[in-house]
Design a protein around this motif. Structure first.
Motif, short mmCIF file in Angstrom:
data_model
loop_
_atom_site.label_atom_id
_atom_site.label_comp_id
_atom_site.label_asym_id
_atom_site.label_seq_id
_atom_site.Cartn_x
_atom_site.Cartn_y
_atom_site.Cartn_z
N SER A 769 25.84 -14.22 9.19
CA SER A 769 26.10 -15.62 9.50
C SER A 769 27.19 -15.75 10.57
CB SER A 769 26.51 -16.37 8.23
OG SER A 769 26.88 -17.69 8.52
N ALA A 770 28.22 -14.93 10.48
CA ALA A 770 29.33 -15.04 11.42
C ALA A 770 28.98 -14.54 12.81
CB ALA A 770 30.53 -14.25 10.88
N CYS A 771 28.10 -13.53 12.87
CA CYS A 771 27.83 -12.87 14.14
C CYS A 771 26.52 -13.26 14.78
CB CYS A 771 27.85 -11.35 13.95
SG CYS A 771 29.44 -10.71 13.39
N GLY A 772 25.61 -13.84 14.00
CA GLY A 772 24.28 -14.10 14.53
C GLY A 772 23.50 -12.82 14.66
N ARG A 773 22.24 -12.95 15.08
CA ARG A 773 21.38 -11.78 15.19
C ARG A 773 21.74 -10.91 16.38
NH1 ARG A 773 18.26 -10.83 10.56
NH2 ARG A 773 18.03 -12.85 9.54
N GLY A 774 21.67 -9.59 16.19
CA GLY A 774 21.95 -8.65 17.26
C GLY A 774 23.08 -7.71 16.89
N TYR A 775 23.68 -7.07 17.89
CA TYR A 775 24.76 -6.12 17.65
C TYR A 775 26.09 -6.84 17.45
CZ TYR A 775 21.87 -2.08 18.78
OH TYR A 775 20.90 -1.11 18.75
N TYR A 776 27.02 -6.16 16.79
CA TYR A 776 28.37 -6.68 16.56
C TYR A 776 29.29 -5.49 16.29
CZ TYR A 776 26.83 -5.94 11.76
OH TYR A 776 26.33 -5.37 10.62
N VAL A 777 30.60 -5.77 16.30
CA VAL A 777 31.61 -4.76 15.98
C VAL A 777 32.36 -5.22 14.74
CG1 VAL A 777 33.70 -3.59 16.77
CG2 VAL A 777 31.88 -4.11 18.40
N ILE A 778 32.59 -4.30 13.82
CA ILE A 778 33.48 -4.58 12.68
C ILE A 778 34.63 -3.59 12.73
CG2 ILE A 778 33.75 -4.44 10.18
CD1 ILE A 778 31.04 -5.53 9.80
N GLY A 779 35.85 -4.12 12.57
CA GLY A 779 37.02 -3.27 12.49
C GLY A 779 37.83 -3.58 11.24
N ILE A 780 38.16 -2.57 10.46
CA ILE A 780 39.08 -2.74 9.32
C ILE A 780 40.43 -2.28 9.83
CG2 ILE A 780 39.46 -2.28 6.89
CD1 ILE A 780 36.71 -3.44 7.48
N VAL A 781 41.40 -3.19 9.89
CA VAL A 781 42.65 -2.91 10.59
C VAL A 781 43.86 -3.03 9.66
CG1 VAL A 781 41.74 -3.64 12.82
CG2 VAL A 781 42.80 -5.33 11.33
N GLY A 782 44.89 -2.27 9.98
CA GLY A 782 46.14 -2.30 9.22
C GLY A 782 47.27 -2.77 10.10
N GLN A 858 42.26 5.63 5.29
CA GLN A 858 42.83 5.72 6.64
C GLN A 858 42.27 4.62 7.54
OE1 GLN A 858 41.81 8.97 9.49
NE2 GLN A 858 43.98 9.48 9.32
N LEU A 859 43.17 3.88 8.18
CA LEU A 859 42.80 2.80 9.09
C LEU A 859 43.33 3.10 10.48
CD1 LEU A 859 43.57 -0.32 6.84
CD2 LEU A 859 41.40 0.89 7.12
N PRO A 860 42.69 2.49 11.50
CA PRO A 860 41.58 1.54 11.41
C PRO A 860 40.22 2.25 11.31
CG PRO A 860 42.20 1.81 13.69
CD PRO A 860 43.17 2.65 12.89
N ILE A 861 39.23 1.50 10.91
CA ILE A 861 37.84 1.95 10.92
C ILE A 861 37.06 0.95 11.78
CG2 ILE A 861 35.78 2.37 9.55
CD1 ILE A 861 37.61 2.84 7.13
N PHE A 862 36.28 1.46 12.71
CA PHE A 862 35.45 0.59 13.55
C PHE A 862 34.00 1.08 13.51
CE2 PHE A 862 39.49 -0.65 15.28
CZ PHE A 862 39.30 -1.96 15.70
N ILE A 863 33.08 0.14 13.46
CA ILE A 863 31.66 0.47 13.62
C ILE A 863 31.03 -0.51 14.61
CG2 ILE A 863 31.40 1.40 11.28
CD1 ILE A 863 29.84 -1.20 10.59
N ILE A 864 29.97 -0.06 15.25
CA ILE A 864 29.07 -0.95 15.97
C ILE A 864 27.74 -0.90 15.21
CG2 ILE A 864 27.88 -1.47 18.13
CD1 ILE A 864 30.06 0.00 19.63
#
Length: 893
Positions: A769-782, A858-864
């Motif tokens: 819902s937040a990103c809409g359809r398609g690719y996006y990046v998620i980062g878990i940050v400290g 361990q942070l950060p973690i990023f995915i595409i």
């Protein structure tokens, strides 16, 4: 019958009989003769029983009689034997009332009215009285609208009732979807088609059997207005038609089709014609297409007539048949499809051949039936999907604003309804009110069951209260535990009581055997078959079947006529319907045997992996076969083991993601359907797997980020009493971005405004819902940690490029406390597409688990990743040049 007499009488009373100036439902005389002939043929095939009494016992106008004959001529056998004739007459009258009362009724051509308004069935759903219920709710809402706007309005109404949630393959009825308030795409589209047809708007469900560029499939709706077909996402209202999240994926599709009830002579390409429907190809509505001619020859080069040609797409790690054709006298057939790659698999009388074909690059291909069972081969295929070529209609900012406001209002309407469902607290209170003793385990499972039942909870409560009074609560809970989540949401109390009271074990005692107690056999509608067979089968006969199940197999062979052409849609007949008609398709015969066996106290089932009919006698399991002599032989077994060398991307390949196994069956491949949740190389094939002796094919594949696949197809033989060892081969690409894992885009997080001391939490939202359809990046940050600071500054340094990419970047803090420690002023150069939030629902844990990351905290973690749940990039901890790494992947997508 599947509709209660009381309900049917009530509903029929709401609909006047048809009174028309038009005397014929089938206006064209030649077509009328064809339908009459098909009707007479169907009637002759179902001569046993009273399934056509409605034509002699009900008062019908000539128009209604023709319409009924049209339905009966082409409906699956199940719809004739399992529903009363008065139910079908009700639907005829409801459709004609809508045509008479809706302003567009006279504008709909007879051809479209006949095939896309009148038919009751959309897919394989249970039939219900939704045409009457929906009309009463919708008629005043749409009667003053133009047809185009009426389609949009009906979809808004559907969104008030239901939203998307994945579930199992059985399709709920439209009324059950309303009661549950959600459904998968096949159920949502069935729901919307039923709603549109209820107000006289021609509508059809469109399916892409499988996507070409990613795993999964999808279903949506086409509706006709003012001379043109439009498409829309069911229960996903947009401001205009021909707009949906799947515009872009559909432009990369290779096949979209729809099943049209009866003999249909429209303008679309015909894929196939069956006794029930005409399948048409509508891919050209969505993507550029090309045609390919296939020539099938034998090993000597001679043309092969009557060969089965399957067009297969790589999807879920198998080559899945999306279309089937039969070669003509010259050994020829053809298909029009999107411009990508498929495998063409041809077979006849046990011999087969296959080849890759590229639509748009090749106009014809020859396939030789040079292989036979036992041939060993291992072949690599580089599969290329079509390119994206989406065409989006224009939407003004005002239209989008109005639509968004409506969506919010509709969400609140639906939420008000779902708030009446049981919660953990109210379910616990109900369970505590029961008097019978329950173990803590059963008590906990019962609370979970009641919550899962959603809008059907009152049925389960009634059933449990009655069981509690009669001292059978323990057995009742075990029965409910045997049901799927979907069954809990739409089962009726009559079925529950039937299987509670009429289940016996091999010695005549009550039993909790998971097969004996469960009403569910496969995907059939649940019925009260145990009490039925107790009445019609003599106790001594039931005892003889229990002592020797082969006698039941022999009875089925002698007394049930098998005709698969009568149910091309594979709509299963009820066991009672098979008994009364003495006719069944092969799958309904399987279910019939299991139902009768269970009713007689024999533990029987259909194997989830092989789809074969099995029963248990003593300590042995037997396979049932209705072909050849009446026997039930123990399945010859061998063993299969696969070696695998882990690579940098995949250390433990997953079934359906990276590999599948199919069994050879007379030239065709039948997939072994292992559990999709958690079946891997390590728990399936690292150690020897017991497998039925036979000839098999393993397909493996690595999906590239651009949608392509590096695939391999390897055959092998499993011999009785021997172990076969194969190599599970996953191909890699050094030059292209590959799919390296999965992440559920429906996962929730809690967005925040103003990260830092003034941070404020908003309502939970899904990544999709937040990103809409398609690719996006998620980062878990400290916040305040050097690795996070480096990562965010790298991203800020590429602000312009990332904004040009235009996709969302979701940055999540582990807790609200950590969010408040974030110094936003240090990172004001972040791209405008950044969304901040709190990881309240375990997104970090999911990424760690799915991507097999070594250090949990361990942070950060990023995915595409993308909203087809594919991960193409992951990094954890201290990383220099993160922004460049992200852009390198983005540029390779």
């Amino acid at each position: 019958m599947k509709l209660s007499t009381f309900l049917l009488t009530f509903v029929l009373g709401l609909i006047p009989s048809v009174s028309l100036s038009q005397s014929h439902f089938l206006v064209q005389k030649d077509y009328r003769k064809i339908v009459q002939a098909d009707f007479n043929q169907k009637k002759a095939m179902l001569s046993h029983g009273h399934h056509f009494d409605v034509f002699s016992k009900s008062k019908m106008s000539p128009y209604e009689k023709e319409a009924m004959q049209f339905l009966y001529a082409y409906m699956p056998v199940a719809d004739i034997v399992d529903y009363p004739g008065s139910f079908h007459l009700m639907n005829i009258r409801a459709a004609e009332r809508a045509r008479r009362e809706m302003p567009w009724g006279k504008l709909v051509p007879d051809l479209l009215y006949r095939h896309f308004v009148v038919p009751e069935r959309v897919n394989n759903e249970h039939l219900d009285s939704s045409c009457v219920v929906f009309y009463d709710q919708l008629k005043n809402r749409v009667k003053d609208l133009p047809m185009y706007q009426a389609i949009l309005e009906v979809n808004h109404w559907c969104h008030e009732k239901a939203i998307y949630t994945p579930s199992d393959a059985r399709t709920s009825s439209p009324l059950a979807t309303c009661r549950t308030a959600y459904g998968r795409c096949g159920e949502e589209s069935t729901f919307l088609v039923a709603a549109l047809r209820s107000v006289g708007i021609p509508a059809r469900q469109v399916y892409t059997p499988r996507w070409a560029h990613t795993d999964d499939n999808h279903a949506w709706v086409e509706a006709w207005a003012d001379g043109k077909w439009y498409f829309l996402g069911a229960c996903e209202p947009e401001p205009v038609l021909n707009l949906a999240w799947f515009n872009a994926p559909a432009s990369r599709g290779m096949l979209m089709h729809t099943k049209v009830f009866g003999r249909y002579n429209g303008p679309e390409e015909v894929m196939s014609k069956t006794a029930n429907y005409t399948e048409i190809n509508v891919i050209s509505n969505y993507a550029p297409t090309s045609a390919v001619s296939v020539h099938v020859v034998d090993s000597l080069g001679n043309q092969v007539a009557g060969a089965l040609v399957e067009f297969k797409l790589y999807n879920y790690a198998e080559f899945y048949s999306v279309a089937k054709k039969i070669t003509d006298a010259q050994g020829h057939c053809s298909l029009t499809a999107g411009r990508g790659d498929m495998i063409v698999w041809a077979s006849k009388e046990g011999r087969f051949g296959f080849a890759r074909v590229s639509f748009g690059k090749q106009k014809e291909i020859t396939v030789s039936l040079k292989h036979c069972e036992g041939d060993l081969f291992s072949i690599d295929f580089d599969i290329v999907p079509p390119k994206e070529s989406a065409n989006l209609p224009q939407v003004t900012a005002e239209q989008r604003k109005v639509n968004d406001n409506r969506l919010s209002k509709e969400d609140s309407i639906r939420t008000a309804y779902t708030s009446t469902f049981l919660t953990n607290e109210t379910a616990s209170q109900f369970v505590s009110s029961l008097k019978s003793p329950l173990t803590d385990k059963l008590r906990k499972s019962l609370i979970d069951i009641l919550i899962k039942s959603r809008g059907n909870h009152s049925v389960l409560e009634m059933f449990l209260e009655e069981s509690d009074r009669k001292g059978t609560l323990d057995k009742a809970v075990h029965l409910l535990n045997s049901l799927s989540d979907k069954d809990l949401r739409d089962i009726v109390i009559e079925v529950l009581n039937d299987h509670l009271w009429y289940t016996i074990d091999n010695d005549g005692r009550e039993d909790y055997d998971c097969h004996l107690l469960n009403p569910r056999i496969k995907y059939e509608d649940l019925t009260c078959y145990k009490s039925f067979f107790k009445k019609v089968i003599d106790p001594s006969k039931a005892k003889s079947y229990r002592e020797d199940p082969q006698r039941l197999i022999q009875w089925c062979k002698v007394n049930i006529s098998v005709n698969d052409s009568l149910s091309a849609q594979r709509i299963p007949q009820s066991p009672e319907g098979v008994w009364t008609s003495k006719v069944a398709d092969s799958k309904s015969l399987d279910s019939f045997f299991v139902a009768v066996a269970r009713s007689c106290g024999i533990s029987a089932w259909i194997d989830e992996v092989t789809d074969e009919v099995m029963y248990r006698k003593g300590n042995h399991v037997y396979k049932v076969s209705f072909e050849g002599p009446a026997t039930a032989a123990i399945v010859p077994q061998g063993k299969l083991r696969a070696t695998y060398e882990p690579n940098n991307i995949v250390d433990n390949p997953k079934y359906y993601s990276h590999f599948t196994i199919s069994k050879f069956d007379n030239g065709q491949l039948k997939l072994l359907s292992y559990d999709e949740n958690g079946t891997t190389w390590q728990n399936l094939l690292k150690k020897p797997l017991d497998l039925a002796a036979g000839y098999y094919v393993m397909v493996t594949g690595m999906r590239l980020a651009n949608g392509g696949v590096l695939a391999n197809m390897t055959s092998f033989v499993v011999k009785e009493g021997e172990e076969t060892v194969i190599n599970l081969k996953l191909r890699e690409s050094k030059d292209q971005v590959q799919v390296i894992g999965n992440f559920n885009s429906e996962s929730l997080f809690t967005p925040v405004t103003c990260p830092g001391k003034e941070a404020r939490m908003l309502s939970k939202e899904s990544v999709l819902s937040a990103c809409g359809r398609g690719y996006y990046v998620i980062g878990i940050v400290g916040p305040g940690q050097e690795p996070t600071n480096h990562a965010l500054k790298d991203i800020a340094a590429l602000k312009c490029k990332l904004e040009s990419w235009g996709r969302k970047i979701v940055l999540l803090f582990p807790t609200m406390d950590k969010c408040k420690k974030f110094n936003f002023l240090e990172f004001q150069g972040l791209p405008k597409d950044v969304v901040f939030g709190i990881d309240t629902d375990g997104i970090a844990s999911q990424i760690v688990d799915n991507m097999k990351l070594k250090l949990k905290d361990q942070l950060p973690i990023f995915i595409i990743a993308d909203t087809f749940n594919r991960v193409v990039f992951v990094t954890q901890g201290y990383t220099i040049g993160l922004g460049d790494q992200i852009m390198n992947v983005v540029n390779g997508l």
